[in-house]
Design an enzyme around this catalytic site. Sequence first.
Site, PDB file in Angstrom:
ATOM      1  N   ASP A 182       1.550 -75.528  29.184  1.00  0.00           N
ATOM      2  CA  ASP A 182       1.552 -74.529  29.842  1.00  0.00           C
ATOM      3  C   ASP A 182       2.109 -73.301  29.278  1.00  0.00           C
ATOM      4  O   ASP A 182       3.271 -73.224  29.019  1.00  0.00           O
ATOM      5  CB  ASP A 182       1.806 -74.579  31.082  1.00  0.00           C
ATOM      6  N   ILE A 183       1.205 -72.017  29.150  1.00  0.00           N
ATOM      7  CA  ILE A 183       1.963 -70.904  28.699  1.00  0.00           C
ATOM      8  C   ILE A 183       2.845 -70.334  29.366  1.00  0.00           C
ATOM      9  O   ILE A 183       3.821 -69.465  28.953  1.00  0.00           O
ATOM     10  CB  ILE A 183       0.502 -69.925  28.395  1.00  0.00           C
ATOM     11  N   HIS A 191      -7.790 -79.300  35.996  1.00  0.00           N
ATOM     12  CA  HIS A 191      -6.465 -79.721  34.948  1.00  0.00           C
ATOM     13  C   HIS A 191      -5.393 -80.411  35.941  1.00  0.00           C
ATOM     14  O   HIS A 191      -5.096 -79.910  37.083  1.00  0.00           O
ATOM     15  CB  HIS A 191      -6.038 -78.494  34.476  1.00  0.00           C
ATOM     16  N   VAL A 197      -7.373 -71.289  37.217  1.00  0.00           N
ATOM     17  CA  VAL A 197      -8.495 -71.735  36.154  1.00  0.00           C
ATOM     18  C   VAL A 197      -9.299 -72.619  36.476  1.00  0.00           C
ATOM     19  O   VAL A 197      -8.986 -74.009  36.833  1.00  0.00           O
ATOM     20  CB  VAL A 197      -7.857 -72.074  35.110  1.00  0.00           C
TER      21      VAL A 197
HETATM   22  P1  5GP Z   1      -3.854 -73.236  38.138  1.00  0.00           P
HETATM   23  O1  5GP Z   1      -3.082 -72.253  38.901  1.00  0.00           O
HETATM   24  O2  5GP Z   1      -4.992 -72.811  38.059  1.00  0.00           O
HETATM   25  O3  5GP Z   1      -3.296 -74.551  38.818  1.00  0.00           O
HETATM   26  O4  5GP Z   1      -2.857 -73.118  36.978  1.00  0.00           O
HETATM   27  C1  5GP Z   1      -3.476 -72.742  35.733  1.00  0.00           C
HETATM   28  C2  5GP Z   1      -2.282 -72.732  34.690  1.00  0.00           C
HETATM   29  O5  5GP Z   1      -2.853 -72.493  33.667  1.00  0.00           O
HETATM   30  C3  5GP Z   1      -1.002 -71.801  34.982  1.00  0.00           C
HETATM   31  O6  5GP Z   1       0.048 -72.813  35.175  1.00  0.00           O
HETATM   32  C4  5GP Z   1      -0.980 -70.971  33.649  1.00  0.00           C
HETATM   33  O7  5GP Z   1       0.297 -70.710  33.302  1.00  0.00           O
HETATM   34  C5  5GP Z   1      -1.945 -71.638  32.811  1.00  0.00           C
HETATM   35  N1  5GP Z   1      -2.571 -71.047  31.652  1.00  0.00           N
HETATM   36  C6  5GP Z   1      -3.243 -69.857  31.789  1.00  0.00           C
HETATM   37  N2  5GP Z   1      -3.777 -69.416  30.806  1.00  0.00           N
HETATM   38  C7  5GP Z   1      -3.426 -70.242  29.900  1.00  0.00           C
HETATM   39  C8  5GP Z   1      -3.449 -70.118  28.416  1.00  0.00           C
HETATM   40  O8  5GP Z   1      -4.182 -69.378  28.016  1.00  0.00           O
HETATM   41  N3  5GP Z   1      -2.853 -70.971  27.725  1.00  0.00           N
HETATM   42  C9  5GP Z   1      -2.093 -72.024  28.418  1.00  0.00           C
HETATM   43  N4  5GP Z   1      -1.684 -72.924  27.592  1.00  0.00           N
HETATM   44  N5  5GP Z   1      -2.181 -72.036  29.644  1.00  0.00           N
HETATM   45  C10 5GP Z   1      -2.621 -71.263  30.274  1.00  0.00           C
END
Ligand code: 5GP
Length: 121
Positions: free
Chosen positions: A33-34, A107, A103
């Site tokens: 995760d970034i 995931h 996103v």
């Molecule tokens: P959600 O809130 O959708 O469950 O989690 C999305 C995750 O994707 C977040 O923890 C965020 O830090 C990660 N994320 C968003 N953009 C990127 C990216 O470009 N690269 C990586 N490696 N992680 C990302």
Amino acid sequence: MKYDDQNIFAKILRGEIPCKKVYEDEYILSFYDINPQKKIHVLVIPKGKYVNLDDFSNNASSEEIVGLLKGINTVAKKLQISFDTGNGYRALSNIGEYGGQEVPHLHFHLFGGEKIGKMVE
Ligand code: 5GP
């Protein structure tokens, strides 16, 4: 449930945006995760175009479902956080608006490397 081909994970899967890869096979891609929330924070995504876990459960093939679940275990073993290779971890998937999903490509977050703490804050 319409899948947005321009979401960030779709771009990572197509190689248009780089990622720090942990593992890849026919069914899944895993990368760090970034914006890590714990000592170890990786993401595991299916290669198929699924918006979230409900979309996946409704529409993915049995092979894809098994591939994702086995893939999570493979990644946890590789990072030495699995039940048999380490001290355990948390697997979490946010679904939709109330789930806090940002996103729109399914995931799983894997958090490990330290005690993860309260389930919901
Ligand atoms: P959600 O809130 O959708 O469950 O989690 C999305 C995750 O994707 C977040 O923890 C965020 O830090 C990660 N994320 C968003 N953009 C990127 C990216 O470009 N690269 C990586 N490696 N992680 C990302």
